[in-house]
Design a protein around this motif. Structure first.
Motif, short mmCIF file in Angstrom:
data_model
loop_
_atom_site.label_atom_id
_atom_site.label_comp_id
_atom_site.label_asym_id
_atom_site.label_seq_id
_atom_site.Cartn_x
_atom_site.Cartn_y
_atom_site.Cartn_z
N ALA A 236 6.59 0.00 1.93
CA ALA A 236 7.13 1.37 3.01
C ALA A 236 8.96 0.89 2.71
O ALA A 236 9.51 1.88 0.98
CB ALA A 236 7.27 1.84 3.80
N ALA A 237 9.75 -0.46 2.48
CA ALA A 237 10.53 -0.96 2.69
C ALA A 237 10.82 -1.28 1.73
O ALA A 237 12.41 -0.57 0.47
CB ALA A 237 10.98 -2.09 3.45
N ILE A 238 10.11 -1.45 -0.12
CA ILE A 238 10.19 -1.86 -1.20
C ILE A 238 10.37 -0.68 -1.51
O ILE A 238 11.66 -0.16 -3.20
CB ILE A 238 9.37 -3.15 -1.90
N SER A 239 9.78 0.35 -1.51
CA SER A 239 10.42 1.53 -2.40
C SER A 239 11.16 2.39 -1.66
O SER A 239 11.98 3.46 -2.79
CB SER A 239 8.57 2.02 -1.85
N ARG A 240 11.93 1.78 -0.62
CA ARG A 240 13.20 2.61 -0.54
C ARG A 240 14.60 1.68 -0.95
O ARG A 240 15.13 2.15 -1.46
CB ARG A 240 13.58 2.23 1.08
N ASP A 241 14.55 0.34 -1.29
CA ASP A 241 15.42 -1.11 -2.04
C ASP A 241 15.49 -0.79 -3.39
O ASP A 241 16.52 -0.89 -4.03
CB ASP A 241 15.10 -2.05 -1.66
N THR A 242 14.37 -0.02 -4.27
CA THR A 242 14.08 -0.29 -5.39
C THR A 242 13.54 1.11 -5.88
O THR A 242 13.15 1.75 -4.97
CB THR A 242 12.77 -1.36 -6.24
N VAL A 243 12.97 2.19 -7.30
CA VAL A 243 12.93 3.06 -7.03
C VAL A 243 11.05 3.38 -7.49
O VAL A 243 10.34 3.75 -8.49
CB VAL A 243 12.99 3.11 -8.39
N ALA A 244 9.88 1.84 -7.22
CA ALA A 244 9.02 1.61 -7.40
C ALA A 244 8.14 2.29 -6.58
O ALA A 244 8.76 2.81 -5.41
CB ALA A 244 8.51 -0.47 -7.12
N ILE A 245 7.00 2.64 -6.54
CA ILE A 245 5.98 3.06 -6.00
C ILE A 245 4.90 2.33 -5.53
O ILE A 245 4.20 1.24 -6.37
CB ILE A 245 4.74 4.39 -7.04
N SER A 246 4.59 2.28 -4.54
CA SER A 246 4.03 1.32 -3.09
C SER A 246 2.77 1.54 -3.34
O SER A 246 2.38 3.21 -2.85
CB SER A 246 4.35 0.21 -2.31
N VAL A 247 1.20 1.06 -3.07
CA VAL A 247 -0.08 1.78 -2.56
C VAL A 247 -0.51 0.35 -2.02
O VAL A 247 -1.06 -0.97 -2.50
CB VAL A 247 -0.78 1.78 -3.57
N THR A 248 -1.20 1.14 -1.08
CA THR A 248 -1.39 -0.12 0.37
C THR A 248 -3.15 -0.03 0.72
O THR A 248 -3.37 1.57 0.37
CB THR A 248 -1.02 -0.21 1.30
N VAL A 249 -4.19 -0.26 0.96
CA VAL A 249 -5.18 -0.29 1.65
C VAL A 249 -5.37 -0.65 3.12
O VAL A 249 -4.55 -2.28 2.81
CB VAL A 249 -5.89 -1.12 0.44
N SER A 250 -5.31 -0.23 3.72
CA SER A 250 -6.03 -0.87 5.16
C SER A 250 -7.46 -1.82 5.13
O SER A 250 -7.96 -1.61 4.59
CB SER A 250 -5.62 0.05 6.38
N GLU A 251 -7.44 -2.80 5.71
CA GLU A 251 -7.93 -3.74 5.44
C GLU A 251 -8.76 -3.47 6.29
O GLU A 251 -10.35 -3.32 6.90
CB GLU A 251 -7.77 -5.67 6.12
N SER A 252 -8.35 -2.49 8.22
CA SER A 252 -9.33 -1.58 8.62
C SER A 252 -9.73 -0.46 7.89
O SER A 252 -8.46 0.67 8.38
CB SER A 252 -9.02 -2.38 10.05
N GLY A 253 -10.71 -0.21 7.68
CA GLY A 253 -11.19 1.04 7.13
C GLY A 253 -10.41 1.73 6.42
O GLY A 253 -11.23 3.33 5.66
N GLY A 254 -10.08 1.36 5.51
CA GLY A 254 -10.01 1.34 3.53
C GLY A 254 -9.62 2.49 3.75
O GLY A 254 -9.80 3.56 2.92
#
Length: 291
Positions: A249-267
């Motif tokens: 989330a923080a890198i999407s604030r400091d740049t114009v990148a989009i961040s995609v995450t997958v949670s290890e617990s629950g997918g």
């Protein structure tokens, strides 16, 4: 005529009349022999448990049984609408229908619902389209497909987490460092291109490593096993999420990148843009197309 047949024929009729682009079915409805025209039927995975199964049949706070039943049905309908929205958004990401009307049919233990849903008004699809204004849609779709696969199947029989930082790669690299040797260093671009499905297995294999993937605007994987050097203060994300989500989330604030995450617990798959969670989808098996 049996109840299920009546519901299926009603859904098919509504779909034809509205010019729907798809019928999405959750439950044991059989559309064999029912005229749907050119409209494809998708079977989506069953919900783990009907919302109505969690509710009591009579009120404990003085409400009449009729009023309680009305509240139950309202909550059930709301949950079914959200479920169809969720399933339609996943199919959008997986190259399913992009716009138009979808008719959803949901069969639970005690009720049946026919839902008319506009893909153009789907909040998750709207959020994806906003991300595609920054990132090449083909690159974004490829990342989402890989992320869905990781969420559903993990790796080597185990649930794993992952994070992909897409776009504005030069700025992302400036704000990060390697925590292991970069497995993509020195490889030809053809072997690092996320748009080539032949490279997806290696990407999913490297998802076992700590750190994040950095993917540039054209879909080239610049690095894996990368640590983000960002300040996670004042990042407002769901409580209980770990450092991977905070830094994404923080890198999407400091740049114009989009961040995609997958949670290890629950997918659970999440997408961050401008430090905000714009998409959150629980893992769901892709629909199987009937016609």
């Amino acid at each position: 005529m049996e109840r299920a047949r009546v519901i299926a024929e009603a859904a098919a009729h509504i779909s034809r009349e509205l010019g729907a682009v798809a019928i999405m079915v959750s439950g044991d409805l059989n559309f064999e022999g029912i005229e749907t025209g050119e409209i494809p039927v998708y079977y989506i995975s069953m919900r783990p448990k009907s919302i109505i199964d969690h509710l009591v049949a009579t009120s404990k706070d003085g409400k009449s049984p009729v009023k309680e039943l009305g509240d139950q049905l309202t909550r059930e309908a709301s949950g079914n609408v959200e479920y169809v929205q969720h399933a339609a958004a996943i199919e959008y990401a997986l190259e399913g229908p992009k716009n138009g009307i979808v008719v959803g049919v949901i069969e639970t233990r005690g009720s049946s619902s026919i839902i008319v849903h506009s893909l153009d008004d789907n909040p998750l699809i709207k959020a994806m389209k906003e991300c595609e204004e920054r990132v090449n849609p083909e690159v974004m779709n490829a990342v989402l497909k890989i992320a869905f696969d990781i969420a559903l199947t993990g790796r080597e029989g185990k649930k794993i987490g992952a994070a992909f930082i897409v776009g504005d790669s030069e700025e992302v690299l400036k704000r990060s460092h390697q925590i292991i040797l970069n497995p993509y260093e020195g490889h030809e671009e053809a072997h690092r291109n996320i748009l080539d499905r032949r490279n997806w297995e290696s990407i999913k294999e490297f998802a076992l490593l700590d750190g994040v993937f950095v993917i540039d605007e054209t879909g080239i994987v610049r690095a894996a096993g990368r640590y983000l050097d960002v300040d996670g203060k004042n990042i407002d994300i769901e409580k209980g999420l770990g450092g991977r989500h905070v830094s994404a989330a923080a890198i999407s604030r400091d740049t114009v990148a989009i961040s995609v995450t997958v949670s290890e617990s629950g997918g659970v798959l999440r997408v961050y843009k401008d430090a905000k969670e714009t998409i959150c989808m629980e893992s769901l098996q892709p629909a199987s197309r009937y016609v």
